[in-house]
Design a protein around this motif. Sequence first.
Motif, PDB file in Angstrom:
ATOM      1  N   LYS A 114     -61.006  86.029 -46.168  1.00 42.66           N
ATOM      2  CA  LYS A 114     -61.219  86.604 -47.491  1.00 42.66           C
ATOM      3  C   LYS A 114     -61.213  85.535 -48.567  1.00 42.66           C
ATOM      4  CE  LYS A 114     -59.597  91.356 -46.882  1.00 42.66           C
ATOM      5  NZ  LYS A 114     -58.637  92.386 -47.377  1.00 42.66           N
ATOM      6  N   HIS A 115     -60.445  84.478 -48.344  1.00 45.74           N
ATOM      7  CA  HIS A 115     -60.359  83.407 -49.328  1.00 45.74           C
ATOM      8  C   HIS A 115     -61.726  82.748 -49.542  1.00 45.74           C
ATOM      9  CE1 HIS A 115     -58.389  80.121 -51.554  1.00 45.74           C
ATOM     10  NE2 HIS A 115     -59.236  79.323 -50.921  1.00 45.74           N
ATOM     11  N   SER A 116     -62.422  82.413 -48.454  1.00 55.25           N
ATOM     12  CA  SER A 116     -63.734  81.763 -48.572  1.00 55.25           C
ATOM     13  C   SER A 116     -64.777  82.725 -49.147  1.00 55.25           C
ATOM     14  CB  SER A 116     -64.184  81.253 -47.210  1.00 55.25           C
ATOM     15  OG  SER A 116     -64.287  82.323 -46.287  1.00 55.25           O
ATOM     16  N   LYS A 117     -64.731  83.986 -48.718  1.00 52.97           N
ATOM     17  CA  LYS A 117     -65.694  84.961 -49.240  1.00 52.97           C
ATOM     18  C   LYS A 117     -65.429  85.266 -50.709  1.00 52.97           C
ATOM     19  CE  LYS A 117     -66.742  87.254 -44.851  1.00 52.97           C
ATOM     20  NZ  LYS A 117     -66.708  88.537 -44.106  1.00 52.97           N
ATOM     21  N   PHE A 118     -64.161  85.300 -51.101  1.00 53.68           N
ATOM     22  CA  PHE A 118     -63.832  85.541 -52.507  1.00 53.68           C
ATOM     23  C   PHE A 118     -64.336  84.394 -53.377  1.00 53.68           C
ATOM     24  CE2 PHE A 118     -61.008  85.031 -56.142  1.00 53.68           C
ATOM     25  CZ  PHE A 118     -61.060  86.286 -56.706  1.00 53.68           C
TER      26      PHE A 118
ATOM     27  N   SER B 244     -69.339  94.054 -56.241  1.00 50.15           N
ATOM     28  CA  SER B 244     -68.797  95.082 -55.342  1.00 50.15           C
ATOM     29  C   SER B 244     -67.876  94.469 -54.305  1.00 50.15           C
ATOM     30  CB  SER B 244     -69.947  95.824 -54.644  1.00 50.15           C
ATOM     31  OG  SER B 244     -70.795  96.441 -55.577  1.00 50.15           O
ATOM     32  N   ARG B 245     -68.208  93.269 -53.830  1.00 53.04           N
ATOM     33  CA  ARG B 245     -67.347  92.615 -52.846  1.00 53.04           C
ATOM     34  C   ARG B 245     -66.040  92.167 -53.477  1.00 53.04           C
ATOM     35  NH1 ARG B 245     -69.376  88.166 -48.431  1.00 53.04           N
ATOM     36  NH2 ARG B 245     -69.572  86.766 -50.203  1.00 53.04           N
ATOM     37  N   LEU B 246     -66.077  91.702 -54.714  1.00 59.09           N
ATOM     38  CA  LEU B 246     -64.838  91.329 -55.403  1.00 59.09           C
ATOM     39  C   LEU B 246     -63.944  92.546 -55.615  1.00 59.09           C
ATOM     40  CD1 LEU B 246     -66.191  88.828 -58.078  1.00 59.09           C
ATOM     41  CD2 LEU B 246     -64.951  88.271 -55.991  1.00 59.09           C
ATOM     42  N   VAL B 247     -64.554  93.669 -55.977  1.00 62.29           N
ATOM     43  CA  VAL B 247     -63.781  94.909 -56.150  1.00 62.29           C
ATOM     44  C   VAL B 247     -63.200  95.364 -54.818  1.00 62.29           C
ATOM     45  CG1 VAL B 247     -63.951  97.348 -56.806  1.00 62.29           C
ATOM     46  CG2 VAL B 247     -65.096  95.611 -58.182  1.00 62.29           C
ATOM     47  N   TYR B 248     -63.970  95.207 -53.748  1.00 58.45           N
ATOM     48  CA  TYR B 248     -63.491  95.601 -52.419  1.00 58.45           C
ATOM     49  C   TYR B 248     -62.296  94.764 -51.988  1.00 58.45           C
ATOM     50  CZ  TYR B 248     -63.465  96.028 -47.333  1.00 58.45           C
ATOM     51  OH  TYR B 248     -63.090  96.206 -46.031  1.00 58.45           O
ATOM     52  N   PHE B 249     -62.285  93.471 -52.337  1.00 62.16           N
ATOM     53  CA  PHE B 249     -61.153  92.626 -51.983  1.00 62.16           C
ATOM     54  C   PHE B 249     -59.890  93.049 -52.726  1.00 62.16           C
ATOM     55  CE2 PHE B 249     -64.201  88.953 -50.880  1.00 62.16           C
ATOM     56  CZ  PHE B 249     -64.292  89.421 -49.573  1.00 62.16           C
TER      57      PHE B 249
ATOM     58  N   ASN C 216     -60.445 100.536 -50.583  1.00 63.90           N
ATOM     59  CA  ASN C 216     -60.937 101.918 -50.641  1.00 63.90           C
ATOM     60  C   ASN C 216     -62.117 102.081 -51.591  1.00 63.90           C
ATOM     61  OD1 ASN C 216     -58.956 102.886 -48.829  1.00 63.90           O
ATOM     62  ND2 ASN C 216     -57.443 102.989 -50.495  1.00 63.90           N
ATOM     63  N   ARG C 217     -62.345 101.091 -52.426  1.00 64.02           N
ATOM     64  CA  ARG C 217     -63.446 101.172 -53.396  1.00 64.02           C
ATOM     65  C   ARG C 217     -64.698 100.543 -52.799  1.00 64.02           C
ATOM     66  NH1 ARG C 217     -60.227  99.204 -58.890  1.00 64.02           N
ATOM     67  NH2 ARG C 217     -58.734 100.942 -58.957  1.00 64.02           N
ATOM     68  N   GLN C 218     -65.552 101.384 -52.216  1.00 61.97           N
ATOM     69  CA  GLN C 218     -66.778 100.912 -51.573  1.00 61.97           C
ATOM     70  C   GLN C 218     -68.025 101.565 -52.164  1.00 61.97           C
ATOM     71  OE1 GLN C 218     -66.645 100.893 -47.299  1.00 61.97           O
ATOM     72  NE2 GLN C 218     -64.459 100.500 -47.217  1.00 61.97           N
ATOM     73  N   MET C 219     -67.875 102.227 -53.310  1.00 68.74           N
ATOM     74  CA  MET C 219     -69.015 102.906 -53.919  1.00 68.74           C
ATOM     75  C   MET C 219     -70.072 101.904 -54.358  1.00 68.74           C
ATOM     76  SD  MET C 219     -70.114 105.890 -54.540  1.00 68.74           S
ATOM     77  CE  MET C 219     -71.467 106.646 -55.433  1.00 68.74           C
TER      78      MET C 219
END
Length: 370
Positions: free
Chosen positions: A115-119, A236-241, A245-248
């Motif tokens: 998650k660190h690299s993707k963030f 959306s990916r930042l919110v998901y991290f 539960n937030r995948q809208m």
Amino acid sequence: MAIRKKTSKNPPVLSHEFVIQNHADIVSCVAMVFLLGLMFKETSKFAVSFITVQYNVTISTQEGQEDTAVSHFHHGIKDLATIFFYMLVAIIMHAIIQEYVLDKINRKKHFSKTKHSKFNESGQLSIFYLFSFCWGISILFFEHLLSNPVTLWEGYPHTLMPFQMKFYYICQLGYWLHALPELYFQKTKKEDIPRQLVYIFLYLAHIAGAYILNLNRLGLVLLVLHYFVELLFHISRLVYFSNENRQMGFTLWAILFVIARLLTLSLTVLTIGFGLSTAENQGFDLATGNFNVLFVRVTVLAAICLTQAFMMWKFINFQLRRWREYTQTQNLKKKQAPSKSKSKKDKANGVNGVNTHQADSPRPKKEKSS
């Protein structure tokens, strides 16, 4: 500008670790050399070619009864020097955002290595896409390209560009070139390097192609459209991290992604397949920048269509993988639920069986005392 990370170890000078830890300081010193070159007459002409936008052309236009001079620009070989300088600026900005924004958030959230690299990737790209999208929209608005789509091919070749449009392309090429050394500076994993090299090459090829072939208006519209969809994905990916539960946002991105691919193909076919093919000014002329010939049109159409097909193929595989992972998790939950209920029933039956057995068993009679 000094950007240093506090570390307890001091690696050897000019070692790999030293360069990685201090790459922003090193690049800042290189950029400062060009800026200092402006102060001296002997070096100012050389430094100007790196810092300022080249190939200025002044055109006089009449507004009412007054003549006004308007500056336009065309491309040339000296643009490579300007792109190199703004590549250095992009590396410095990347380090500033990483150290003063993303690293602080990572320390608070305690993300895993994956998650660190993707963030970090989504954080950097979100800022770049947001900046590029807003800048591109302002250029389209002031140049009236959205209100009159015919201008995408009318008057081709569009060799002269306003300052904002040319500087936009210079910065875009500089940013995507800076992504290549960042693979080394950020210690990118070997398995992630091929994926990133593919999309970096695609960005550079399409942006440079639109810039060199004088398709800058079409390229700007397609870039703004693409950047908006990519901005939504990374946000959306930042919110998901922050909350899984937030995948809208991913659902909205999936819909807009397909629409953006259709719009990209439609605008490309409309501009190149119909607009340029029916234009009066056809023929290859390198001096005037006219590339309106059948071979170039077919090559551009094929490149864009293949790229859109490749993106759709990756998108479909991504959605299928997510769907498989979702079904697997749902099946595991269904299998675990009955096993838990059975274990509870067995425990309950075991306790009740013991109690009934004790109740049915004859109690020992007390012996009467003689």
